[in-house]
Structure formats: C-alpha cells, structure tokens
Write an enzyme that holds these catalytic residues in place. Structure first.
Site, PDB file in Angstrom:
ATOM      1  N   GLU A  88       0.932  -1.173  -0.079  1.00  0.00           N
ATOM      2  CA  GLU A  88      -0.020   0.024   0.033  1.00  0.00           C
ATOM      3  C   GLU A  88       0.709   1.266  -0.008  1.00  0.00           C
ATOM      4  OE1 GLU A  88      -3.069   0.096  -0.123  1.00  0.00           O
ATOM      5  OE2 GLU A  88      -3.665  -2.093  -0.008  1.00  0.00           O
ATOM      6  N   ARG A  98     -17.717  -0.433   6.709  1.00  0.00           N
ATOM      7  CA  ARG A  98     -18.887  -1.098   5.990  1.00  0.00           C
ATOM      8  C   ARG A  98     -19.490  -2.420   6.553  1.00  0.00           C
ATOM      9  NH1 ARG A  98     -18.977  -5.270   2.652  1.00  0.00           N
ATOM     10  NH2 ARG A  98     -16.758  -5.388   2.612  1.00  0.00           N
ATOM     11  N   CYS A 151      -7.632  -2.496   8.317  1.00  0.00           N
ATOM     12  CA  CYS A 151      -6.249  -2.312   7.765  1.00  0.00           C
ATOM     13  C   CYS A 151      -5.690  -1.148   7.726  1.00  0.00           C
ATOM     14  CB  CYS A 151      -6.220  -3.302   6.418  1.00  0.00           C
ATOM     15  SG  CYS A 151      -6.379  -4.944   6.737  1.00  0.00           S
ATOM     16  N   HIS A 174      -1.431  -5.671   1.526  1.00  0.00           N
ATOM     17  CA  HIS A 174      -2.752  -6.365   1.336  1.00  0.00           C
ATOM     18  C   HIS A 174      -2.427  -7.702   0.693  1.00  0.00           C
ATOM     19  CE1 HIS A 174      -5.770  -3.320   2.793  1.00  0.00           C
ATOM     20  NE2 HIS A 174      -6.192  -4.734   3.407  1.00  0.00           N
TER      21      HIS A 174
HETATM   22  N1  PCA Z   1      -8.128  -7.192   6.445  1.00  0.00           N
HETATM   23  C1  PCA Z   1      -9.105  -6.108   6.747  1.00  0.00           C
HETATM   24  C2  PCA Z   1      -8.904  -5.923   8.216  1.00  0.00           C
HETATM   25  C3  PCA Z   1      -8.454  -7.381   8.624  1.00  0.00           C
HETATM   26  C4  PCA Z   1      -7.849  -7.749   7.338  1.00  0.00           C
HETATM   27  O1  PCA Z   1      -7.007  -8.767   7.232  1.00  0.00           O
HETATM   28  C5  PCA Z   1      -9.095  -4.686   5.897  1.00  0.00           C
HETATM   29  O2  PCA Z   1      -8.609  -4.832   4.676  1.00  0.00           O
HETATM   30  O3  PCA Z   1      -9.194  -3.842   6.383  1.00  0.00           O
END
Ligand code: PCA
Length: 220
Positions: A88, A98, A151, A174
């Site tokens: 990111e 959401r 996240c 991610h």
């Molecule tokens: N993904 C979520 C929160 C925890 C995770 O593994 C997110 O993308 O916010």
C-alpha cells in the site's frame, strides 16, 4: 581476556490479523505465524497477530513494537478479491466501516487521529518490492488505497507512531484470499507463495534504502 557481550540481532516485526467478516481464517495471520522466528537479511522476524478491532489493533501493535524494538515493521492484511500482493502506498486519516469489526464497532467517517495529517505515505520501498516479486513470477502491484476499515486504521496508526522514530521504517501489504476461501470468481494465492512473497518484501525493504522510480501508477 576481553569479553564482549554478543550483540542482539536486530528485529523486524511482521503482523497479520485474526479472521474477520465470517471467514474461518485469514491468510495474513498464517503468514505472520509462518515467518515468526525466521532470520531474513540478518534480522530476526517476530510475527504477531492483531485483533480485527478499531483501536485495540493499534494498541496491540504499539505494545509489540515497544517489546520488539524493530527496525522495520510490515503489517499484512487480507483484501479478499484482489489478485495480487499489493504493498500500500498511503494510509488515510479516516475510519469508515462497511461491516462491524470483531468487537461490534462500526465507526463512520471518524478521524483516526483527531487533528492528525490527512494521510501518511508508506516508508517502505513499494515499487522495489513489487519489482522483486514480479521478478519471481508473483503477481504484485502497488495499491493506492488500503480502504477505510481496520487495515487502513492500523496502517495509519503505525505511520503515526513512527513519525518521529528516525531510522524505523514501516508500511502495509494487502494479500489475496487463500484458495480455500475464495468464492467463485475470486482470485487467490497459495499460502506458500504468500509467505515467500512477504519474506521477499522484508528482504527487499531491508536492502533498499531508496525506492525505484518505475512508472506504474493508476490512470484513473
Ligand atoms: N483485512 C481487513 C481488516 C483485517 C484484514 O485482514 C481490511 O482490509 O481492512
């Protein structure tokens, strides 16, 4: 005889998240657990799993940072539906959920740090990490948004905590679903591929002080 104390190995903190949103597991937790105790680039990796809860997740991250004193922090989370490993670029100062988090919290349009900057950039070499992964045939791309759920919340909390810590870098990656999780039509990657990818990302971050300047931005 001069006795010197053995110097303690430097550390890297890699975090994942517990399962959330009705999923039975979260690849990011499995990645953090798999990397815990490994040595990458001469540093010992400490893996930790954070709760998928606004507030408590950042508190736990800070507790682990204090304990581990890492020189590099990479937080990992699941982005179901994405097809690639996605470092990111930026964390934004807003929670807008959401769905409820694991403690029932569902903030809407709330600042993470009141009066804090609108955003923080990752201090990881995101383009060099993407290039290193692609060179190994792993699908990877820079992401321009970590969303507005837990996240992004943790990513912003991390960068806010690091803002005055010179020499400590950090950021967020991610990852897609695991094959067993992916519903019809959703992409996934095997766990081994994702563990190796995050290990490669750690190694790349440790040896890259200045990011590459390859083009690769979105056109929209
Ligand atoms: N993904 C979520 C929160 C925890 C995770 O593994 C997110 O993308 O916010």
């Amino acid at each position: 005889m001069k006795i010197t104390k053995p110097t303690k190995m430097k550390t890297v903190l890699v975090t994942g998240f517990e399962a959330f949103g009705g999923e039975p597991l979260n690849p990011s937790a499995q990645i953090a657990e798999a990397l815990d105790g490994q040595v990458i680039g001469g540093r010992r990796v400490v893996g930790a799993v954070l709760p998928c809860v606004f507030g408590a997740s950042v508190a736990e991250l800070k507790r682990r940072m204090k304990e581990v004193q890492p020189e590099l922090v990479i937080c990992v989370g699941q982005a179901g539906g994405r097809a690639a490993i996605t470092p990111e670029r930026v964390a934004i100062n807003v929670d807008d959920a959401r769905i409820a988090d694991s403690a029932g919290g569902q903030p809407v349009d709330r600042a993470i740090v009141r009066g804090g900057p609108a955003a923080y950039f990752s201090t990881l070499p995101v383009k060099a990490m993407v290039a290193a992964l692609r060179a190994e045939g792993v699908p990877a791309e820079v992401s321009q948004t970590a969303g507005t759920f837990v996240c992004n919340h943790v990513f912003y909390g991390l960068m806010h905590a690091l803002r005055r810590k010179r020499g400590v870098r950090g950021g967020f990656i991610h990852v897609p679903f695991l094959p067993g999780q992916a519903k019809a039509g959703h992409a996934s990657l095997p766990l081994e591929t994702m563990v190796a990818a995050v290990a490669r990302a750690v190694e790349t971050a440790l040896r890259t002080k200045r990011d590459l300047r390859t083009s690769g931005g979105a056109t929209h």
